[in-house]
Design an enzyme around this catalytic site. Structure first.
Site, PDB file in Angstrom:
ATOM      1  N   ALA A 152      10.292  -0.041  -3.380  1.00 34.60           N
ATOM      2  CA  ALA A 152      10.390  -1.256  -3.831  1.00 34.60           C
ATOM      3  C   ALA A 152       9.865  -1.031  -5.285  1.00 34.60           C
ATOM      4  CB  ALA A 152       9.130  -2.181  -3.211  1.00 34.60           C
ATOM      5  N   ALA A 208       2.097   4.097   3.222  1.00 34.45           N
ATOM      6  CA  ALA A 208       1.563   3.113   4.533  1.00 34.45           C
ATOM      7  C   ALA A 208       3.123   3.095   5.398  1.00 34.45           C
ATOM      8  CB  ALA A 208       1.068   2.295   4.079  1.00 34.45           C
ATOM      9  N   GLY A 209       4.225   3.683   4.886  1.00 33.17           N
ATOM     10  CA  GLY A 209       5.439   3.483   5.470  1.00 33.17           C
ATOM     11  C   GLY A 209       6.086   1.929   5.227  1.00 33.17           C
ATOM     12  N   SER A 235       6.619   1.353  -0.507  1.00 28.05           N
ATOM     13  CA  SER A 235       5.986   1.183  -2.030  1.00 28.05           C
ATOM     14  C   SER A 235       6.802   1.776  -2.763  1.00 28.05           C
ATOM     15  CB  SER A 235       4.776   1.658  -1.941  1.00 28.05           C
ATOM     16  OG  SER A 235       4.663   2.995  -2.014  1.00 28.05           O
ATOM     17  N   SER A 236       7.475   3.115  -2.664  1.00 24.27           N
ATOM     18  CA  SER A 236       8.247   3.671  -3.647  1.00 24.27           C
ATOM     19  C   SER A 236       9.668   2.840  -3.822  1.00 24.27           C
ATOM     20  CB  SER A 236       8.287   5.265  -3.266  1.00 24.27           C
ATOM     21  OG  SER A 236       9.303   5.639  -2.187  1.00 24.27           O
ATOM     22  N   ASP A 295      15.709   2.205   2.751  1.00 24.20           N
ATOM     23  CA  ASP A 295      14.731   1.631   2.144  1.00 24.20           C
ATOM     24  C   ASP A 295      14.859   0.781   0.915  1.00 24.20           C
ATOM     25  OD1 ASP A 295      13.114   2.881   3.984  1.00 24.20           O
ATOM     26  OD2 ASP A 295      11.873   3.959   2.575  1.00 24.20           O
ATOM     27  N   PRO A 346       0.968  -1.296  -0.070  1.00 22.64           N
ATOM     28  CA  PRO A 346       0.212   0.006  -0.025  1.00 22.64           C
ATOM     29  C   PRO A 346       0.699   1.394   0.117  1.00 22.64           C
ATOM     30  CG  PRO A 346      -0.251  -1.269   2.244  1.00 22.64           C
ATOM     31  CD  PRO A 346       0.742  -2.091   1.246  1.00 22.64           C
TER      32      PRO A 346
END
Ligand code: PMV
Length: 309
Positions: free
Chosen positions: A98, A91-92, A95-96, A139, A88
């Site tokens: 990945a 949502a922390g 997503s960006s 991340d 999502p």
């Protein structure tokens, strides 16, 4: 011919925000994936299910990743990029990151450019810069590698290995927020209270190192205590809010060893560790209160890519 890549999302176990200012952070991959297909086209285009959800912060940064790699390796940037995400947005849960990692992996696969994992992460960072403003790099580093890593900007990430599996509980507040705005707020706190901030960052860096030992050794009770301490530090910076604090309280009352917000805060998700026998009831308890909650086993695998005809 098309290239496909899949990258897992992530959860920061300890050290978010402080990692932007040089502290150690501990981060894990989570088994929700972004899948990216890249194929030759007459123009650059992005097709994404993120559009349907009305959230598209990843789409422009995707062009930065492709254009940066096209320049670096003398490749044609005219590709169709299709993104399907089970992570999502807002949502922390990475997503960006990945998305950027999977785009870099699929674009390099399509063009037979062999990249080591740290080179792949460098390519993905071109997109992260435009999403976050000042990303630490944690991340994409964990989305690319999978498993659990200890991360500090400028140092080689250290893999944290352990026997068997480790589970985390993740609960989504339903509130979206801008990571860039949250990072800006913390930077202003640092500028205003430099001495206090430096000590706090040093303490949280030590906490991340200790947390990695506890995760490795299976001391989930000890790890939980450190999560809750870390949450208090994030609260003190003003990146938590009533909803997240309420979720942390609820998780602790229901028997978790510890809980904290994960990621930039202000919304997004809360992460907790719980005794094995209690995980199921905790997940149902939070879900019953309207928070999408799931137990995740930390996946060992990071990004993978392949070609298809
Ligand atoms: O975008 P999020 O919620 O996954 O948060 C990223 C973590 C930060 O520490 C706030 C930023 C960073 O780049 O490390």
């Amino acid at each position: 011919m098309r290239a496909i890549a899949e990258a897992p999302g992530k959860a920061i176990i300890t050290g978010e925000h402080f990692v932007v200012h040089g502290a150690w952070a501990l981060a894990a991959a989570v088994p929700r994936k972004v899948r990216v297909t890249v194929e030759s086209s007459t123009k650059f285009e992005v097709i994404s299910d993120l559009f349907r959800r009305g959230e598209s912060p990843e789409l422009l940064p995707v062009s930065h990743v492709v254009e940066g790699m096209a320049r670096e390796f003398s490749l044609k940037p005219t590709v169709r990029v299709t993104i399907t995400s089970a992570v999502p947005g807002g949502a922390g849960l990475g997503s960006s990151a990945a998305t950027m990692v999977a785009v870099a992996a699929a674009f390099s696969k399509l063009n037979s450019v062999g990249l080591k994992v740290d080179e792949l992460v460098d390519c993905a960072m071109a997109g992260e810069w435009s999403v976050h403003g000042k990303p630490s790099g944690v991340d994409p580093a964990v989305c690319a590698r999978g498993g659990v890593i200890l991360f500090r900007t400028g140092a080689a990430p250290k893999r944290v290995s352990f026997d068997g599996t480790r589970s985390l509980i993740l609960s989504y507040s339903g509130l979206n927020r801008s990571t860039r705005g949250q990072i800006g707020h913390v930077t202003r706190m640092k500028d205003r209270y430099p001495g206090m901030f430096e000590r706090l960052a040093g303490g949280i860096g030590d906490l991340s190192l200790r947390a990695s030992e506890m995760l490795q050794g299976g001391d989930l009770n000890g790890l939980g205590t450190l999560l809750t301490v870390n949450h208090a530090a994030l609260m003190s910076l003003g990146v938590s809010n009533e909803t997240l604090d309420g979720m942390v309280d609820l998780l602790l009352t229901m028997g978790c060893y510890g809980a904290k917000l994960t990621g930039a805060g202000g919304g997004g998700s809360v992460l907790a560790v719980a005794p094995e026998g209690k995980e199921k009831s905790i997940v149902s308890g939070l879900s019953a209160r309207g928070f999408e909650t799931f137990k995740v086993k930390i996946p060992a695998e990071g990004v993978k890519s392949w070609l298809e005809r």
